[in-house]
Motif scaffolding. Structure first.
Motif, PDB file in Angstrom:
ATOM      1  N   LEU A  58       6.557   0.673 -26.732  1.00 61.70           N
ATOM      2  CA  LEU A  58       7.025   0.487 -28.109  1.00 61.70           C
ATOM      3  C   LEU A  58       7.353  -0.982 -28.318  1.00 61.70           C
ATOM      4  N   LEU A  59       6.857  -1.544 -29.407  1.00 66.25           N
ATOM      5  CA  LEU A  59       7.119  -2.948 -29.716  1.00 66.25           C
ATOM      6  C   LEU A  59       7.634  -3.081 -31.138  1.00 66.25           C
ATOM      7  N   ASP A  60       8.492  -4.078 -31.350  1.00 66.30           N
ATOM      8  CA  ASP A  60       9.005  -4.350 -32.692  1.00 66.30           C
ATOM      9  C   ASP A  60       7.879  -4.857 -33.594  1.00 66.30           C
ATOM     10  N   ILE A  61       7.944  -4.456 -34.846  1.00 67.84           N
ATOM     11  CA  ILE A  61       6.960  -4.913 -35.837  1.00 67.84           C
ATOM     12  C   ILE A  61       7.531  -6.141 -36.542  1.00 67.84           C
ATOM     13  N   PRO A  62       6.773  -7.236 -36.643  1.00 69.00           N
ATOM     14  CA  PRO A  62       7.273  -8.429 -37.335  1.00 69.00           C
ATOM     15  C   PRO A  62       7.778  -8.096 -38.742  1.00 69.00           C
ATOM     16  N   VAL A  63       8.846  -8.755 -39.137  1.00 69.65           N
ATOM     17  CA  VAL A  63       9.503  -8.463 -40.423  1.00 69.65           C
ATOM     18  C   VAL A  63       8.535  -8.573 -41.593  1.00 69.65           C
TER      19      VAL A  63
END
Length: 391
Positions: free
Chosen positions: A294-299
């Protein structure tokens, strides 16, 4: 005013009635008496003790057994008092050393037995229950959370003493805190500082011979109690029977692990004889070099189409979907309520509030359409592969 004075006198009376206070008061009085005797007998015959402060200095140095030797009594009564001070000093030092050693030993014994209250714990990870292979689970938790030191993990269960000693003998796990108690009981959870905890994991407890119904019922009760005491804690629970999933969802459990269903599904997939079980096992493997991540999605891509985000990726990892409403259910619900009430149209507010009521956390959306709008509090699901190995 009289009532306050009376209460104060009662407190002083109770304090003086304490045996320890009586002993130390007597010791203090004896020291003061010795100091006065030394001052009275030495001020005319000893040029080193001329003031009350000189006598006080000599008393302190002698009682603490430091013995600088800069001042020494010359008279008979002064030397006799000095001998008494030396004996009292040795007795005080012995008593204090014994008290300190007893305190340290008692604290260590309480910690080993799981009776020590975790008074200073904050933002810790609480693990409730016990099951076979518990030691491997703890090692896996530490590997999966490299930022989490063992000192920030608290175990709460009623496991056998031998099982806990095996964990404490493990060099990797010896710093983990152990608390003995029933994790469904409020008092035990308070001792584990549940109000200050960051995450909680409730295992399908096998510390006693519980039936499946009892085990899952205890898990549900623990989640309800934990969420009532600390709604912000991220709660993960393991159940054996999937019939209890609904109860955990109503209790606002953030993640639900259904062990028997996973095992059953693995067996069913393996029965096809196509190697599907190997695929599932590799995807869930702890090896960071491959599997799901799982990776953060750029704002800048929040609120935009899935296709745009997909086209922006330069990684060799494969994007397979989006995980919606990630993180703590309580926080997601609060955010959804605040957003729902922003609309000036009352009908739309009611409709939005109904959506909030059915809100669920950590919902995976696999392979969404290109025009799917990425919501807030989402993460990207990737398959990370390792390089092929030569035979």
């Amino acid at each position: 005013m009289k009532a306050k004075i009376k209460k104060l006198l009662e407190k002083i009376s109770r304090l003086l009635a304490n045996s320890s206070v009586k002993v130390w008061t007597s010791v203090f009085a004896l020291l003061m008496l010795m100091m006065i005797i030394i001052f009275a007998s030495e001020q005319k015959t000893n040029s080193s003790i001329n003031t009350l402060f000189d006598a006080f200095w000599y008393t302190i140095v002698t009682v603490t057994t430091v013995g600088y030797g800069d001042i020494a009594p010359a008279s008979f009564w002064g030397r006799l008092s000095a001998m008494a001070l030396l004996l009292v000093g040795v007795a005080i030092f012995g008593a204090l050393s014994g008290k300190f050693a007893s305190f340290i030993l008692d604290r260590q014994q309480k910690k080993d037995k799981g009776l020590l209250k975790m008074t200073s714990m904050k933002n810790h990870f609480l693990i409730c229950g016990w099951k076979p292979g518990f030691e491997n689970i703890l090692e896996g938790v530490l590997e999966a959370n490299p930022e989490l030191p063992p000192e920030q993990i608290v175990i709460l269960n009623n496991a056998k003493r031998a099982d806990i000693e095996a964990i404490q003998a493990n060099e990797k796990l010896k710093a983990i805190n152990f608390l003995r108690g029933d994790f469904t009981d409020e008092d035990a959870l308070f001792k584990a500082q549940i109000k200050n905890a960051n995450r909680a994991l409730i295992l399908a407890d096998k510390s006693e011979e519980f039936s499946t119904l009892e085990t899952d019922s205890r898990t549900v009760l623990a989640v309800i109690t934990i969420k009532n005491l600390n709604p912000r804690v991220y709660c993960v629970a393991e159940i054996i029977d999937s019939k209890f999933e609904k109860h955990l969802s109503l209790a606002r459990c953030d993640e639900i692990i259904m062990t028997s269903d996973y095992e059953q599904n693995l067996l069913v997939q393996a029965s096809s004889g196509q190697g599907m079980s190997h695929i599932l096992r590799e995807l869930a493997d702890e090896d960071e070099s491959q599997g799901l991540s799982l990776l953060d999605i750029p704002v800048q891509y929040i609120g935009r189409r899935y296709g745009e985000y997909k086209m922006s990726l330069e990684s060799s990892d494969i994007l397979i979907g989006i995980l919606e409403n990630t993180g703590n259910f309580f926080m997601r619900r609060q955010e959804a309520l605040a957003e729902a009430q922003k609309n000036p149209d009352m009908e739309k507010i009611v409709a939005n509030l109904k959506k909030v009521k059915t809100l669920k956390s950590n919902i995976p959306v696999f392979n969404p359409p290109e025009d799917y709008v990425i919501p807030e509090s989402s993460k990207a699901i990737f398959i990370h592969g390792r390089a092929a190995q030569e035979n």
